[in-house]
Design an enzyme around this catalytic site. Structure first.
Site, PDB file in Angstrom:
ATOM      1  N   ASP A 147       0.947  -1.135  -0.039  1.00  0.00           N
ATOM      2  CA  ASP A 147      -0.063  -0.080  -0.255  1.00  0.00           C
ATOM      3  C   ASP A 147       0.817   1.177   0.105  1.00  0.00           C
ATOM      4  OD1 ASP A 147      -1.884   1.859   0.192  1.00  0.00           O
ATOM      5  OD2 ASP A 147      -2.786   1.212   2.136  1.00  0.00           O
ATOM      6  N   ASP A 197      -2.166   6.430  -5.032  1.00  0.00           N
ATOM      7  CA  ASP A 197      -2.405   5.415  -3.829  1.00  0.00           C
ATOM      8  C   ASP A 197      -2.681   4.167  -4.412  1.00  0.00           C
ATOM      9  OD1 ASP A 197      -3.020   3.910  -1.600  1.00  0.00           O
ATOM     10  OD2 ASP A 197      -4.506   5.228  -1.063  1.00  0.00           O
TER      11      ASP A 197
END
Length: 440
Positions: free
Chosen positions: A86, A294
């Protein structure tokens, strides 16, 4: 500490399948040069119908909707664990609650070392976490993490040996050993042991391993691609256009200082530049309004005024080729309110106007089927529902622009930490693995 990677290493399978729209299977290959070696990891994706998992119509599974899932070994002797990569998070963590499946057991690792709350790691290196670290009853450093999909985890900071791919591993990598985990998508995320933070914070995996850069390329056609960890340039990759990372030294309440923040300066639909003031793209005095790249987010989300301008223009340009689904009560994943009815017998979508995100020094052009997403399990008469893949951040309560992974397909994405920039280039990502001589 830099990873110690053997230059005569053999391919090593290292990724498990995991729900989401991006699932990975990895076999590692190492390139060696005078600089630090680079891990090259082929990616494979798989799509699972969303109906297979609990539905949550009023909120977006923002954090784990698209995941890159990597298998690593942790501890001594090594334990196999699965972690979600992530770029929007800092602290890596493992599920240490032995009442759940797929856990890491610290009691079985002789190299596991809990971090006391008096340690400089706890008192200074946790400063960029959204919730400050605290001291638990055992005088250990306690961390609580929360995410935009309303999931959370908490537990103690610790250090242990980590190894990924063909790396021989590194000792003393700091992570969270979490014994309390809440997740609204528990059936999905119980398949993962934890999360690998990849942002620019001092406790992120890439920062601790001292990778100067990492890159990935995801295909839209055959669910394949490649992930690179390390600093290597490839002449066959199209020239990268770089956009600088925006850095603000002063702490602001709504600005994530360790996110991959870039400056969005404009949006075009086809060749029409939307009449949006540049000030609408800039963070305000509180830090609200930053643009983040992201990997933990599937789609792209824009703040209200910018989203409305894009929605209106895309709606106008598709008025004669698509039929709008007129139901104000239907909002896909709580943030995407422009959807269309497309005949079930229609083999392909009509030609759609492109949407170009204009960053400082670089552009990201979204075309074709990347613009609309078919909502699984939703049928109206003889029509399926397809929704615009840009959503309204305001409906999520997120004070930022977020560039999701769906719009990064067939784009070489380079995160250059050393030079504080992100490089982009349009690439046929399904060919990337072949260029590296890898198979999945």
């Amino acid at each position: 500490m830099k990873p110690c990677i053997s230059c005569n290493s053999k391919p090593n399978p290292c990724l498990n399948f995991h729900y989401c729209l991006l699932l990975l299977t990895l076999t590692s290959t190492t390139l060696c040069s005078s600089q630090s070696p680079t891990l090259i990891l082929p990616l494979k994706t798989q799509e699972i119908p969303s109906g297979s998992f609990p539905k949550s119509p009023n909120k977006l599974p923002f954090h784990h909707n698209v995941t890159l899932t990597v298998s690593v070994t942790v501890g001594t002797p090594p334990q196999n664990v699965s972690m979600v990569i992530d770029t929007g998070s800092e602290l890596s963590w493992l599920n240490c609650n032995r009442t759940r499946n797929f856990t890491f057991d610290p009691t079985r690792s002789s190299s596991y070392k809990p971090i006391p709350c008096s340690s400089p790691t706890c008192t200074t290196r946790t400063r960029d976490l959204s919730i400050p670290a605290s001291c638990d009853s055992n005088k250990l450093c306690h961390a609580t993490l929360t995410y935009a999909d309303f999931s959370s985890s908490e537990g103690s900071l610790a250090a242990d040996a980590f190894s990924i791919g063909s790396s021989s591993g590194t000792s003393g990598l700091v992570f969270g050993c979490m014994d309390s985990i809440f997740d609204p998508n528990s059936e999905e995320d119980s398949k993962n042991t934890g999360l690998m933070g990849m942002n620019r914070g001092s406790l992120s995996f890439v920062s601790q391993m001292e990778f100067p850069k990492f890159s990935y390329c995801i295909s839209e056609s055959d669910f394949s691609g490649v992930l690179l960890l390390g600093d290597t340039n490839f002449s066959w990759v199209a020239p990268l256009n770089y956009t600088p990372l925006i850095q603000i030294s002063t702490p602001l309440p709504y600005f994530d200082r360790v996110a991959y923040t870039v400056q969005l300066e404009g949006i075009k639909v086809a060749n029409k530049l939307l009449p949006i003031p540049k000030s609408d793209f800039e963070p305000d005095h509180t830090g609200a309004g930053q643009t983040m790249v992201d990997s933990g987010t599937q789609f792209t989300f824009l703040l209200g005024p910018v989203y409305t301008a894009l929605r209106t223009e895309f709606l106008n340009q598709t008025a004669h080729i698509l039929r709008v689904y007129e139901d104000p009560n239907f909002v896909f994943q709580g943030a995407m309110d422009l959807c269309y009815r497309v005949g079930l017998n229609q083999s392909k979508l009509p030609q759609l106007p492109s949407v170009t995100l204009m960053f400082r020094g670089a552009e990201m052009k979204v075309t074709g089927k990347q613009l609309l997403y078919r909502v699984r399990g939703e049928v109206r008469g003889n029509d399926s529902l397809w929704c615009f893949t840009f959503g309204n951040s305001d409906l999520l309560g997120v004070e930022a622009f977020v560039i999701g992974h769906h719009h990064q397909q067939n784009v070489w994405m380079e995160f250059d930490l050393h030079n504080s920039r992100i490089g982009l280039a349009e690439v046929q990502c399904d060919l990337a693995g072949q260029k590296f001589g890898l198979t999945v």
